[in-house]
Design a protein around this motif. Structure first.
Motif, PDB file in Angstrom:
ATOM      1  N   ALA A 167       0.771  -0.998  -0.006  1.00 33.02           N
ATOM      2  CA  ALA A 167       0.016   0.062  -0.222  1.00 33.02           C
ATOM      3  C   ALA A 167       0.693   1.114   0.084  1.00 33.02           C
ATOM      4  CB  ALA A 167      -0.950  -0.040   1.101  1.00 33.02           C
ATOM      5  N   ASP A 168       1.681   0.941   0.708  1.00 32.83           N
ATOM      6  CA  ASP A 168       2.845   2.302   0.581  1.00 32.83           C
ATOM      7  C   ASP A 168       3.323   2.606  -0.436  1.00 32.83           C
ATOM      8  OD1 ASP A 168       2.505   2.639   3.865  1.00 32.83           O
ATOM      9  OD2 ASP A 168       4.389   1.840   4.193  1.00 32.83           O
ATOM     10  N   SER A 169       3.687   1.288  -0.974  1.00 32.83           N
ATOM     11  CA  SER A 169       4.407   2.105  -3.200  1.00 32.83           C
ATOM     12  C   SER A 169       3.672   1.712  -3.697  1.00 32.83           C
ATOM     13  CB  SER A 169       5.792   1.105  -3.132  1.00 32.83           C
ATOM     14  OG  SER A 169       4.911  -0.386  -2.924  1.00 32.83           O
ATOM     15  N   HIS A 170       2.312   2.230  -3.812  1.00 31.57           N
ATOM     16  CA  HIS A 170       1.114   1.622  -4.386  1.00 31.57           C
ATOM     17  C   HIS A 170       0.310   2.939  -4.046  1.00 31.57           C
ATOM     18  CE1 HIS A 170       3.595  -1.501  -5.722  1.00 31.57           C
ATOM     19  NE2 HIS A 170       2.745  -1.602  -6.543  1.00 31.57           N
ATOM     20  N   SER A 171      -0.210   3.819  -4.816  1.00 32.96           N
ATOM     21  CA  SER A 171      -1.272   4.750  -4.357  1.00 32.96           C
ATOM     22  C   SER A 171      -2.505   4.641  -4.557  1.00 32.96           C
ATOM     23  CB  SER A 171      -0.922   6.789  -4.744  1.00 32.96           C
ATOM     24  OG  SER A 171      -1.245   6.009  -6.378  1.00 32.96           O
ATOM     25  N   VAL A 172      -2.894   3.808  -5.587  1.00 25.88           N
ATOM     26  CA  VAL A 172      -4.899   3.261  -6.115  1.00 25.88           C
ATOM     27  C   VAL A 172      -4.403   1.632  -6.417  1.00 25.88           C
ATOM     28  CG1 VAL A 172      -6.246   3.498  -7.302  1.00 25.88           C
ATOM     29  CG2 VAL A 172      -4.884   5.731  -6.711  1.00 25.88           C
ATOM     30  N   CYS A 175     -10.295  -4.550   0.238  1.00 24.54           N
ATOM     31  CA  CYS A 175      -9.157  -2.903  -0.099  1.00 24.54           C
ATOM     32  C   CYS A 175      -9.189  -2.474   1.453  1.00 24.54           C
ATOM     33  CB  CYS A 175     -10.071  -2.633  -0.698  1.00 24.54           C
ATOM     34  SG  CYS A 175      -9.692  -3.227  -2.661  1.00 24.54           S
ATOM     35  N   LEU A 229      -5.139  -0.424   1.056  1.00 26.39           N
ATOM     36  CA  LEU A 229      -5.384  -0.338   0.048  1.00 26.39           C
ATOM     37  C   LEU A 229      -5.912   0.909  -0.466  1.00 26.39           C
ATOM     38  CD1 LEU A 229      -4.618  -3.665  -1.549  1.00 26.39           C
ATOM     39  CD2 LEU A 229      -3.128  -2.666  -0.967  1.00 26.39           C
ATOM     40  N   THR A 230      -6.004   1.483  -1.149  1.00 25.39           N
ATOM     41  CA  THR A 230      -6.940   2.397  -1.716  1.00 25.39           C
ATOM     42  C   THR A 230      -7.191   2.551  -3.128  1.00 25.39           C
ATOM     43  OG1 THR A 230      -6.429   4.574  -0.459  1.00 25.39           O
ATOM     44  CG2 THR A 230      -6.957   5.111  -2.529  1.00 25.39           C
ATOM     45  N   CYS A 231      -7.923   1.562  -3.249  1.00 26.07           N
ATOM     46  CA  CYS A 231      -8.812   1.775  -5.097  1.00 26.07           C
ATOM     47  C   CYS A 231      -9.850   2.392  -5.056  1.00 26.07           C
ATOM     48  CB  CYS A 231      -9.993   0.227  -4.483  1.00 26.07           C
ATOM     49  SG  CYS A 231      -8.239  -1.233  -3.868  1.00 26.07           S
ATOM     50  N   GLU A 232      -9.519   2.066  -6.740  1.00 26.54           N
ATOM     51  CA  GLU A 232     -10.956   2.343  -7.663  1.00 26.54           C
ATOM     52  C   GLU A 232     -11.842   1.868  -8.855  1.00 26.54           C
ATOM     53  OE1 GLU A 232      -8.413   5.015 -11.092  1.00 26.54           O
ATOM     54  OE2 GLU A 232      -9.001   5.903  -9.400  1.00 26.54           O
TER      55      GLU A 232
END
Length: 240
Positions: A20-25, A58, A63-66
Motif C-alpha cells: 500500500a505504501d508503494s502503490h497509491s491506487v 481493499c 489499499l486505496t482502490c478505484e
C-alpha cells in the motif's frame, strides 16, 4: 496452531502495508453487466456481490482502490496491458486463463451452470445454445454436439433465446435464476453443468506481492465469516 496462524496473518498484513505504501491506487476492473456478481446501479456505480467483496478486500489490505468497467471480451488483455490491476468480474479459475494471468484463491465455490429456455423440451445435445464469448460455458458447449452461438454480453444471450435465435442459454445459475423468476416466458431446465474451479481475483503474473496481499485479505474474510455472509446475501453459490 493458533499462534502460527496469527504469525502468518501478521506477516501478510505487514506485506500489504508495504504494498500500500508503494502503490497509491489499485484499480479493480469489472464488467458491470453480470448481476448479482457485478452490475451498474441507478447512479451508474458498480454494485453487487463483487463490489462488496472488493471494497472489503481493499479495506482489510489497507489499499486505496478505484473501480473501472471493461467489456468482458477484452478484460484479460486490458489487465495485462495495465489498464487496471485486478480483475474482479465473476471470472472462473481455469488452467487456460492461468497460463496468461495469476489467480487468487477462490472467493466463491464453483457455481452450477444452468440452461434457460422457452420450453422444457429443447434439444440441448443437438440444438443451438447461446453463451457469452470467452466464458467457461462457451468452452463447454463447444466441446459438445450442440451448436455454439456466442454474444459479447450476457443480456444478449438471453435475448437470443427469446427471439428464437437459440434454443437455450448456458450461464451461471445465479445469473439466470432471477431472470427465470421474473420472466414468465422463460424457464430454467433441470439439467445443470458443474464446470470451472470457482471464482477468483485475476492479477498480472508480475504482481506477486499484490496477489499475496489480496489472498491474505480473502483468507481473513473466510476465517471470520464475512465472505459467507456476502455469499448468502447475494445468492452466488455454496458457502465455504
Amino acid at each position: 496452531m493458533k499462534n502460527l496462524y496469527l504469525t502468518t496473518l501478521a506477516l501478510a498484513v505487514a506485506g500489504s502495508m508495504t504494498f500500500a505504501d508503494s502503490h497509491s491506487v489499485v484499480r479493480l476492473g469489472t464488467e458491470g453487466a453480470y448481476p448479482p456478481y457485478n452490475f451498474l446501479n441507478d447512479d451508474g456505480e458498480v454494485d453487487g456481490f463483487e463490489r462488496e467483496v472488493g471494497d472489503e478486500v481493499c479495506a482489510r489490505a489497507e489499499l486505496t482502490c478505484e473501480w473501472v468497467t471493461n467489456e468482458w471480451d477484452s478484460i484479460i488483455p486490458n489487465l495485462v496491458s495495465g489498464n487496471y490491476d485486478v480483475i474482479i468480474a465473476g471470472m472462473s479459475i481455469t488452467d487456460e486463463r492461468d497460463e496468461v494471468i495469476d489467480f487468487s484463491q477462490g472467493y466463491t465455490q464453483p457455481d452450477p451452470s444452468a440452461y434457460l429456455a422457452m420450453s422444457a423440451d429443447v434439444d440441448l445435445a443437438g440444438g443451438v445454445v447461446a453463451a457469452q464469448t470467452g466464458t467457461i460455458q462457451a468452452a463447454f458447449i463447444a466441446s459438445t454436439g450442440a451448436t455454439l452461438l456466442e454474444f459479447a454480453t450476457p443480456d444478449e444471450t438471453v435475448a437470443a433465446v427469446k427471439a428464437g435465435e437459440a434454443d437455450a442459454v448456458l450461464a451461471d445459475k445465479s445469473f439466470l435464476q432471477p431472470i427465470a423468476d421474473a420472466d414468465g416466458e422463460v424457464m430454467l431446465l433441470e439439467q445443470e453443468e458443474l464446470i470451472g474451479g470457482g471464482v477468483g481475483l485475476g492479477v498480472r503474473e508480475s504482481d506477486g506481492e499484490l496477489l499475496a496481499t489480496l489472498d491474505a485479505a480473502i483468507t481473513s474474510m473466510k476465517e471470520d465469516g464475512t465472505l459467507n455472509a456476502l455469499i448468502e446475501k447475494w445468492g452466488v453459490g455454496e458457502q465455504f
